[in-house]
Design a protein around this motif. Structure first.
Motif, short mmCIF file in Angstrom:
data_model
loop_
_atom_site.label_atom_id
_atom_site.label_comp_id
_atom_site.label_asym_id
_atom_site.label_seq_id
_atom_site.Cartn_x
_atom_site.Cartn_y
_atom_site.Cartn_z
N GLU A 20 0.80 -1.23 -0.10
CA GLU A 20 0.04 0.03 0.04
C GLU A 20 0.93 1.16 -0.08
N GLU A 21 1.80 1.29 1.01
CA GLU A 21 2.81 2.43 0.96
C GLU A 21 3.58 2.71 -0.49
N GLU A 35 1.24 4.20 -2.87
CA GLU A 35 0.86 5.69 -2.70
C GLU A 35 2.28 6.44 -2.97
N ASP A 47 2.37 9.43 -5.90
CA ASP A 47 3.11 10.83 -5.43
C ASP A 47 4.36 11.17 -6.63
#
Length: 88
Positions: free
Chosen positions: A51-52, A55, A59
């Motif tokens: 998940e990180e 993200e 970004d």
């Protein structure tokens, strides 16, 4: 040795074997539980990292778009300066 003594010794021996089996079973069950917890923890950590990473990729894509926009604007302004007779 009479029958009652033999029976008592048999019962005591059976109880000792049953107790040892219960202790061994408990030990194996505890080990399986710990291993299960470790696997679940690893899976949870892997999910969080994915998940990180998702993200961070989003970004990064936004920052790349912003940088491309800035470069295009810089190039446009250089052309404008040159068309007005200046040095970029």
């Amino acid at each position: 040795m009479d029958a009652a003594l033999a029976t008592a010794i048999g019962v005591i021996g059976s109880a000792a074997v049953a107790g040892a089996a219960a202790m061994y079973g408990s030990k194996v069950a505890g080990r399986a539980q710990r291993e299960g917890n470790a696997v679940n923890g690893f899976n949870s950590l892997t999910d969080q990292l994915q998940e990180e990473r998702k993200e961070l990729r989003a970004d990064l894509a936004a920052l790349r778009l912003e940088l491309a926009t800035e470069k295009a604007e810089t190039a446009r302004l250089k052309l404008l300066v040159q068309s007005l007779g200046g040095q970029p």
